[in-house]
Design an enzyme around this catalytic site. Structure first.
Site, short mmCIF file in Angstrom:
data_model
loop_
_atom_site.label_atom_id
_atom_site.label_comp_id
_atom_site.label_asym_id
_atom_site.label_seq_id
_atom_site.Cartn_x
_atom_site.Cartn_y
_atom_site.Cartn_z
N TYR A 213 -42.89 31.07 6.12
CA TYR A 213 -43.89 30.17 5.52
C TYR A 213 -45.18 30.20 6.35
O TYR A 213 -46.28 30.29 5.81
CB TYR A 213 -43.33 28.74 5.45
CG TYR A 213 -44.37 27.76 4.97
CD1 TYR A 213 -45.16 27.08 5.87
CD2 TYR A 213 -44.61 27.57 3.61
CE1 TYR A 213 -46.16 26.22 5.44
CE2 TYR A 213 -45.60 26.72 3.17
CZ TYR A 213 -46.38 26.05 4.09
OH TYR A 213 -47.36 25.21 3.65
N ASP A 214 -45.01 30.15 7.67
CA ASP A 214 -46.19 30.15 8.55
C ASP A 214 -47.02 31.41 8.37
O ASP A 214 -48.25 31.37 8.45
CB ASP A 214 -45.75 30.01 10.01
CG ASP A 214 -45.18 28.63 10.29
OD1 ASP A 214 -45.46 27.72 9.50
OD2 ASP A 214 -44.44 28.48 11.28
N TYR B 96 -44.14 10.82 20.72
CA TYR B 96 -45.15 11.64 21.39
C TYR B 96 -46.58 11.37 20.95
O TYR B 96 -47.48 12.09 21.34
CB TYR B 96 -44.83 13.12 21.21
CG TYR B 96 -44.44 13.50 19.79
CD1 TYR B 96 -45.36 13.43 18.74
CD2 TYR B 96 -43.14 13.92 19.50
CE1 TYR B 96 -45.00 13.76 17.45
CE2 TYR B 96 -42.78 14.26 18.20
CZ TYR B 96 -43.71 14.17 17.19
OH TYR B 96 -43.36 14.48 15.90
N TYR C 214 -40.77 30.35 9.71
CA TYR C 214 -41.57 31.44 10.26
C TYR C 214 -42.27 32.20 9.12
O TYR C 214 -43.46 32.49 9.18
CB TYR C 214 -40.67 32.37 11.06
CG TYR C 214 -41.37 33.58 11.61
CD1 TYR C 214 -41.20 34.83 11.03
CD2 TYR C 214 -42.23 33.47 12.71
CE1 TYR C 214 -41.85 35.94 11.53
CE2 TYR C 214 -42.89 34.57 13.22
CZ TYR C 214 -42.69 35.81 12.63
OH TYR C 214 -43.34 36.90 13.11
N CYS D 106 -0.21 33.37 1.44
CA CYS D 106 -0.66 33.84 2.75
C CYS D 106 -1.08 35.32 2.66
O CYS D 106 -0.31 36.16 2.21
CB CYS D 106 0.46 33.67 3.77
SG CYS D 106 0.03 34.36 5.37
N ARG E 125 -41.62 11.28 7.29
CA ARG E 125 -42.96 11.85 7.12
C ARG E 125 -43.35 11.91 5.65
O ARG E 125 -44.49 11.69 5.29
CB ARG E 125 -42.99 13.27 7.72
CG ARG E 125 -44.32 13.95 7.54
CD ARG E 125 -44.29 15.35 8.14
NE ARG E 125 -45.60 15.94 8.07
CZ ARG E 125 -46.10 16.55 7.00
NH1 ARG E 125 -45.37 16.63 5.91
NH2 ARG E 125 -47.30 17.06 7.01
N LYS F 139 -41.83 21.07 21.58
CA LYS F 139 -41.89 20.82 20.14
C LYS F 139 -40.45 20.56 19.72
O LYS F 139 -39.65 21.50 19.62
CB LYS F 139 -42.50 22.02 19.41
CG LYS F 139 -42.67 21.76 17.93
CD LYS F 139 -43.49 22.85 17.27
CE LYS F 139 -43.84 22.52 15.84
NZ LYS F 139 -42.71 22.19 14.98
S1 IVH Z 1 -47.89 16.23 17.39
C1 IVH Z 1 -51.31 14.78 14.90
N1 IVH Z 1 -45.98 16.70 19.13
O1 IVH Z 1 -43.96 19.32 14.66
C2 IVH Z 1 -50.03 14.89 15.65
N2 IVH Z 1 -45.54 17.15 16.84
O2 IVH Z 1 -45.85 20.95 12.54
C3 IVH Z 1 -49.18 15.95 15.12
N3 IVH Z 1 -43.25 17.95 16.43
O3 IVH Z 1 -44.81 17.22 12.00
C4 IVH Z 1 -47.85 16.04 15.69
N4 IVH Z 1 -42.57 17.90 18.52
O4 IVH Z 1 -42.70 16.69 13.31
C5 IVH Z 1 -46.35 16.74 17.83
N5 IVH Z 1 -44.39 17.04 20.78
C6 IVH Z 1 -44.75 17.07 19.51
C7 IVH Z 1 -43.87 17.49 18.49
C8 IVH Z 1 -44.30 17.52 17.17
C9 IVH Z 1 -42.23 18.17 17.27
C10 IVH Z 1 -43.20 18.21 14.99
C11 IVH Z 1 -43.74 17.07 14.15
C12 IVH Z 1 -44.85 17.67 13.31
C13 IVH Z 1 -44.57 19.13 13.40
C14 IVH Z 1 -45.88 19.87 13.36
#
Ligand code: IVH
Length: 693
Positions: free
Chosen positions: A53-54, A243, A51, A433, A153, A132
């Site tokens: 970092y974001d 996904y 959070y 103890c 990754r 997510k």
């Molecule tokens: S889409 C170009 N879908 O979240 C496609 N990512 O910060 C990009 N993640 O590195 C990813 N659930 O590890 C996508 N339903 C989901 C996801 C997902 C988890 C993670 C993934 C990605 C990070 C994005």
């Protein structure tokens, strides 16, 4: 790469920025982000939460957007990349694995939608929303129907080859009928996760082995990918959601599958091919307002899912539109993550207390500077054993990252050694103890230090607390504090005395009004008729939890029948292994325990296995198992119904099983049960009829 002094000053700057996000220069912010990316991706020792970092990243984006002429090529926003630890072979992804831009509120989502509509020159956009997943991302390559490669990754451009480990994850098919879809080669993306159940089970196993638990399912999943031994990966019972299709090559003359026009179609295609895609979890929503409502609703239901998610991902559904919008160097313009409230926080480890449990195990408990995580204030966390402290390199005065993952008990994820000032001190484990001063002992095969003094008062009190607890004899209105108080006053010395209290004296004590004394009397009286398994559990035999207590209570008549069973006989019970059998055997061969049981019997406690809880007893003596998803009843409800009617729930299919109740999508248990002729296989509706007979 960074010296201690640099780390310390960068971290001070980070904290200052997080508190006053405006007071920072572009170049300083870039430096901070580079530093934190390095810590996160290369060293794998993050110094701030995701959070935080974001926040930094978002601010950099804002500043660069305001002054595009100041964007430099090496800005963290301009690249996907970093170098790697080189333990597994490094391989390039066919398509770089980008990350997503984050959003936290309706305003962020509106901004995203507005930009997308402007880019697409449309009035309205349809989105596909899905969880997510909070795990570790992977890429998989399938060629000619076979899984040929799996990678982490890494830095987004190249990852590490972990095919052998990924093959341990059962939801990832080793082969798929790609050719049926006219596809020759395909690269896909997904997330390796550990379900809450697997996480709890795995930690339970660690606990039985007296090892420290893992902090959260994400660490458990991520830490598994690069394990040396694939067998260990298999033991963790990991899962993966797929996904995204990032790349595919069609076979000669083949047409692009019809489903590959939209993201939701691609999830369906993946599902059809045999992947665990979020096909059921996804939702196609026709405008951004609907997306926002869905996000709000989903966050409230977050804890009902069987796995952890840290937000939702919102993707433009139409692939042609996705292509039109394209991507920046860091993330696609057609997708955004909506992040839920963070459940991680940093705080200070101020003190450590050593508590003595009912078995004499000495547990270090961290006393933390109080901090709120996801609406709950945390100031105390169990550190389990000495190894937990050493493994996480925890010192008094350390800044630590703590996490409360859903309904999981808060854990210390790690310390942040880089933030040490030099005043932190090593945590010394006591040698005697802390309550009775008896020298602590540690068995070779155990991780815990124990006080083996038979007179240790802490253990006597803890045993009583366990005895009256909810899952044991359930003597309500007899809280921990009351037990301690009565013990200290000499009014309650041991378990049998619970049934011999001097209520005249107790009634005169502060905090014990007539009503609470009456409640206590009733609760104590009622506990005498508790079912046998509760008494067995309440005795606090080492390694005998509620489930084992039920297992060993079911075939016996009187509790002291257990005295006559050999270790081998005990091991023949379901889920009773060598260690548990040995513990039960020893318990029933120690004179003082037999004296205690006889004393309790004389006081009127139930020692007999009856079906006293059965309403009409019509399931008495029958064994039940549920498999698949029930649609009318919750599984826990259905199981309680069986038990209330004298039946038993067993954990696996064997000839002991009488009824297998089959819900939707039943799997291997059903197949196994079909092979045993004596098992009656019934539907949920049949079950409801049966119990209403
Ligand atoms: S889409 C170009 N879908 O979240 C496609 N990512 O910060 C990009 N993640 O590195 C990813 N659930 O590890 C996508 N339903 C989901 C996801 C997902 C988890 C993670 C993934 C990605 C990070 C994005």
């Amino acid at each position: 790469m960074y010296t201690k002094a640099e780390i310390s000053s960068l971290q001070t700057l980070t904290k200052a920025f997080i508190e006053h996000p405006q007071n920072i220069e572009l170049s300083a912010l870039r430096k901070l982000l580079k530093f934190h990316e390095y810590q996160y991706y290369v060293v794998a020792e993050p110094l701030i939460s995701d959070y935080e970092y974001d926040l930094l990243y978002q601010q950099l984006l804002n500043l660069e957007a305001a002054s595009p002429h100041l964007i430099v090529l090496d800005s963290p926003t301009q690249r996907v990349g970093n170098s790697l630890n080189n333990n597994f072979e490094t391989v390039a992804h066919l398509v770089p694995m980008l990350s997503l831009e984050n959003s936290y509120n309706a305003e962020d989502l509106n901004d995203f939608d507005r930009k997308a509509r402007e880019g697409a020159q449309l009035d309205n956009i349809t989105y596909c929303v899905e969880p997510k997943f909070d795990g570790a991302s992977i890429s998989l390559v399938y060629e000619n129907d076979m899984l040929v490669r799996a990678c982490t990754r890494g830095d987004g451009v190249a990852g590490e080859e972990i095919t052998q480990n990924i093959k341990q994850i059962r939801s990832i098919p080793l082969s798929i009928p790609l050719s049926e879809y006219g596809i020759q080669q395909m690269e896909i993306r997904g997330e390796v996760i550990m379900s809450k159940k697997s996480f709890a089970d795995f930690n339970e196993k660690l606990k039985v082995k007296q090892l420290a638990p893992l902090a959260n399912p994400r660490n458990a999943a991520a830490g598994s990918l690069r394990m040396k031994d694939p067998k260990e990966v298999a033991e963790r019972n990991l899962d993966a959601f797929i996904y995204h299709i990032s790349y595919f090559i069609l076979a000669p003359k083949a047409q692009t599958p019809e489903l590959l026009k939209t993201h939701s179609g691609s999830l369906e295609l993946l599902w059809n091919m045999g992947f665990r895609s979020p096909q059921k979890e996804k939702k196609v929503i026709s405008n951004i307002q609907g997306v926002m409502d869905f996000c709000t609703q989903f966050e409230m239901e977050r804890d009902t899912l069987p796995y952890e998610i840290d937000g939702l991902v919102i993707k433009i559904n139409d692939f042609a539109l996705q292509e039109k919008l394209g991507m920046t160097s860091h993330h696609p313009r057609w997708a955004i993550a909506y992040k839920f409230k963070a459940r991680q926080a940093t705080t200070i480890l101020e003190n450590v207390e050593f508590q003595v449990g009912r078995t004499g195990a000495v547990t270090p408990v961290a006393k933390l500077k109080a901090v709120a995580i996801g609406g709950v204030t945390v100031s105390s966390i169990s550190m389990h054993n000495e190894e937990y402290i050493r493994e996480k390199d925890l010192r008094l005065g350390d800044t630590v990252i703590i996490e409360r993952a859903g309904d999981v008990i808060p854990q210390i994820v790690q310390s942040i050694p880089a933030l040490r000032k030099g005043t932190e001190t090593i945590i010394e484990f006591p040698t005697s103890c802390p309550v009775c001063n008896y020298a602590l002992e540690k068995e070779e095969t155990e991780a815990v230090w124990r006080c083996n003094s038979p007179e240790c008062t802490a253990q006597v009190v803890e045993r009583m607390i366990h005895f009256v607890s909810k899952d044991a004899m359930d003597i309500k209105s007899f809280g921990d504090a009351n037990i301690r108080k009565l013990y200290e006053m000499g009014l309650l010395k041991n378990i049998p005395q619970i049934y011999n209290l001097d209520f005249e004296v107790i009634g005169k004590l502060e905090g014990f009004g007539k009503k609470s004394v009456d409640n206590l009397k009733t609760a104590i009286e009622a506990s005498k008729t508790q079912p046998l398994y509760r008494l067995i559990y309440a005795l606090g035999i080492r390694f005998v939890g509620e489930t084992t207590a039920k297992t060993i209570a079911s075939p016996i008549h009187h509790i002291l029948d257990l005295e006559n069973l050999t270790e081998e006989q005990l091991q023949s019970f379901e889920d009773v292994g060598v260690k548990v059998a040995m513990s039960i055997f020893h318990y029933f061969h120690e004179e003082k325990n037999i004296i205690l049981i006889k004393e309790l019997e004389a006081l009127g406690l139930n020692m007999i296995q009856t079906n006293a809880t059965a309403v009409d007893g019509n399931l008495s003596g029958l064994n039940f198992l549920f498999t698949g998803t029930l649609t009318q009843l919750k599984r826990s409800e259905a199981e309680a119904m069986v038990e209330a009617r004298g039946g038993h729930i067993v954990s696996g299919v064997s000839s002991k099983l009488n009824y297998l109740v089959v819900g939707e999508e039943a799997g291997s248990k059903l197949e196994k049960a079909k092979k045993i002729v004596t098992i009656k296989i019934i539907s949920e509706a049949d079950f409801v009829d049966l119990i209403n007979k």
